[in-house]
Design an enzyme around this catalytic site. Structure first.
Site, PDB file in Angstrom:
ATOM      1  N   LYS A 120     -27.504 -14.376 -37.646  1.00  0.00           N
ATOM      2  CA  LYS A 120     -26.962 -15.602 -38.349  1.00  0.00           C
ATOM      3  C   LYS A 120     -28.275 -16.698 -37.680  1.00  0.00           C
ATOM      4  O   LYS A 120     -28.319 -17.452 -38.837  1.00  0.00           O
ATOM      5  CB  LYS A 120     -25.633 -16.092 -37.748  1.00  0.00           C
ATOM      6  CG  LYS A 120     -24.471 -15.051 -38.341  1.00  0.00           C
ATOM      7  CD  LYS A 120     -23.426 -15.354 -37.700  1.00  0.00           C
ATOM      8  CE  LYS A 120     -22.427 -14.534 -38.247  1.00  0.00           C
ATOM      9  NZ  LYS A 120     -20.896 -14.223 -37.409  1.00  0.00           N
ATOM     10  N   GLN A 164     -17.506 -16.662 -32.709  1.00  0.00           N
ATOM     11  CA  GLN A 164     -17.637 -15.341 -33.089  1.00  0.00           C
ATOM     12  C   GLN A 164     -16.506 -14.779 -32.473  1.00  0.00           C
ATOM     13  O   GLN A 164     -16.229 -14.553 -31.382  1.00  0.00           O
ATOM     14  CB  GLN A 164     -18.840 -14.876 -32.326  1.00  0.00           C
ATOM     15  CG  GLN A 164     -19.468 -13.562 -32.689  1.00  0.00           C
ATOM     16  CD  GLN A 164     -19.917 -13.404 -34.177  1.00  0.00           C
ATOM     17  OE1 GLN A 164     -20.601 -14.010 -34.820  1.00  0.00           O
ATOM     18  NE2 GLN A 164     -19.497 -12.224 -34.752  1.00  0.00           N
ATOM     19  N   ASP A 187     -15.945 -20.783 -41.726  1.00  0.00           N
ATOM     20  CA  ASP A 187     -15.475 -19.246 -41.825  1.00  0.00           C
ATOM     21  C   ASP A 187     -14.145 -19.272 -42.434  1.00  0.00           C
ATOM     22  O   ASP A 187     -13.609 -18.082 -42.963  1.00  0.00           O
ATOM     23  CB  ASP A 187     -14.920 -18.627 -40.331  1.00  0.00           C
ATOM     24  CG  ASP A 187     -16.044 -18.063 -39.650  1.00  0.00           C
ATOM     25  OD1 ASP A 187     -16.894 -17.310 -40.339  1.00  0.00           O
ATOM     26  OD2 ASP A 187     -16.226 -17.545 -38.519  1.00  0.00           O
TER      27      ASP A 187
END
Lengths: 360, 360
Positions: A120, A164, A187
């Site tokens: 990322k 994460q 997200d």
């Protein structure tokens, strides 16, 4: 397919939630009339049994199809998207002197999580998106995670925040994700985003990156979705569920297969589009697929392999060498959904920054 | 099944949302790379074509089954639940001197809406729940509806508020429902409730009443849901969608059929449980059903009939006289889902009052 869940169910019935529900029924007969069983049912983990960790290419006599499936090259598609985002970032910087910012919170030292975060970061750097990270120890407290989140919530140069996953078991994922500013939840995991994704006539601020990547891969491969039969294998909150909802918004007829499905092979074999996100290597064999089906393999199961640089390699849910002989198009693992997911994360971050700066 | 949507799609493409999206693509080539098609796709109305408004009982030679299906008597099951709620209300009043309160906002003079509201009021009276109502004229403004809502939001003796749908077309349903206090949204229509219903490990404050009624009818009829194939016909925000989500939480394998489904008969004929909420009289024929299937008919399509007291009667989605020869159990219309939906509304209102007063 055998399903191993009895032991868990027993545990579930003995869990605080369930035992409370059951004792209420016992002690208060009028409650029995009002809500006999818990109407949401019990959450049960989807425990799949895989056929094999290995899947060999079929022998010549077993080939189903003269032509191998087209490979959906997520890596090169993602690279194009990231280049496009890079162009937009430059345009933003030149016009208003700002760039999008992404913040990542990484707890612990899972090797796979570290690789994902590294990828990322690399993609952000390529696109000119500012990347910041907070690393916390495996034994950190919920408060420490929330404090880091709150700082990013208030930082106007951060437009996207992600925690994460998975988190270590002692941390309450729901509680932590609830702290996250809805407008920075790139997200798209908050229930309000999920509800807006589910409901027709509504639009979520963010679509979760992996399901969004699945649709992007289908659309860029000129696969028509409307009116097709789609099967989603797996029903996790972060992939299977939103993938089902998104395919339905594209007017596919969606069936969701999970570990309690009695005949997953049969249902899957009627699908024109199969999106599989069970996390079970080689679960989906060639004979599960309708000839000509399009297969999007979200599975990324890390297995140790010292011959690889990171010390592990990734296996998909699909027995690739079998599926490639039956399907018309298929994503490889790695190089399919993974890179496209990162591109979607950058796209969500760019959208968020544009919204924050009212930059069109 | 023919699907009539071309005209609408054309309108959709010309709509403000879509035309903006398309012109962006034209004027800004880098956008083309980032999001080629709208990833949520277009909302398209589900326009079904029914086989017939009438469905005759099959002739003797056509009977599929020697035994007629068991009739799931929603009316008597609901009566028991309402009596149980009444007992709880008395217990609440005796313990803390409070009763639950339900407020309804009714806009316009739709005959069917008036009947539904009358039935809700009657059930509340039976259970001892305080019922209040605001009636507004068909041409009222959004502000008038919102003002009524805000008053009920702030009224501590009101624990459930519902806006009777559908609203006249000039009112923005989403905007109005967003004003509603989440803790009093006994219909459970807010996206955050829907998201929490969809996501495993989460619990919504309220489950929408009609899907909750479907599950309650199945459970009270001793129909096992876990591991069964379930088909939900229709995908409305208020019934089809939450019914699919709820059946999945009960570990059924759920397929959602809608007007863009190419082979609805075939998919439906593989289901052990069919929940139909298309609003199309006699859509589901006997030959759509697997022998022994359980059928929950949510359809309530009013057709004028001066021989009935209210001037109309209700038709379900299912061709009852055919289905009753194939299914093992079926809900009648009326007398099936309708009364149970009202019982669930009262149950949600009671739950809300208990939460408000912290009364166990």
């Amino acid at each position: 397919m055998a399903v191993v869940w009895h032991k868990w169910l027993r545990k579930s019935i003995l869990s605080p939630f369930s035992s409370r529900a059951f004792s209420t029924l016992k002690s208060n007969p009028s409650q029995q009339i009002i809500k006999s069983p818990p109407l949401l049912s019990h959450d049960l983990p989807d425990v799949w049994t895989s056929n094999s960790m290995h899947c060999d290419p079929p022998s010549i006599g077993e080939c189903y199809n003269e032509r191998r499936a087209r490979v959906i090259d997520g890596k090169s598609m993602a690279a194009k998207i990231i280049a496009g985002i890079g162009g937009e970032v430059i345009r933003m910087q030149e016009s208003i002197g700002k760039v999008p910012g992404l913040a990542v919170i990484l707890v612990g030292e899972r090797k796979d999580s570290e690789t994902y975060v590294r990828n990322k970061r690399k993609a952000c750097e390529e696109a000119g998106i500012n990347f910041v990270m907070t690393k916390l120890l495996n034994n950190c407290t919920e408060d420490e995670v929330c404090e880091a989140l709150l700082r990013y919530n208030e930082n106007p140069s951060v437009h996207g925040i992600l925690v994460q996953l998975p988190l270590p078991h002692h941390l309450d994922e729901e509680k932590i994700l609830n702290v996250l500013n809805l407008e920075k939840d790139v997200d798209g995991f908050h229930p309000v985003h999920m509800g807006n994704l589910a409901m027709s006539g509504r639009e979520p601020l963010f679509i979760p990156c992996t399901p969004k990547a699945c649709i992007e891969l289908l659309v860029r491969s000129d696969v028509e979705i409307m009116g097709k039969n789609a099967v989603v294998i797996g029903r996790s909150n972060i992939v299977g569920l939103p993938a089902s909802l998104l395919l339905q918004r594209h007017h596919a007829t969606v069936s969701t297969v999970h570990a309690f499905t009695k005949n997953p092979e049969h249902i899957t074999s009627e699908a024109d589009i199969v999106v599989t996100a069970a996390g079970v290597p080689n679960l989906v064999r060639g004979n599960w697929l309708k000839p000509g089906a399009v297969v999007i393999d979200v599975g990324t199961y890390p297995i140790e392999d010292p011959s690889f640089e990171q010390g592990y390699r990734l296996l998909g849910d699909v027995c690739y060498e079998e599926a490639v002989m039956v399907a018309s198009a298929i994503t490889p693992v790695p190089g399919g959904v993974g890179p496209m997911t990162i591109a979607m994360l950058l796209s969500n971050t760019l959208d968020s920054a544009k919204r924050a700066y009212n930059f069109g």
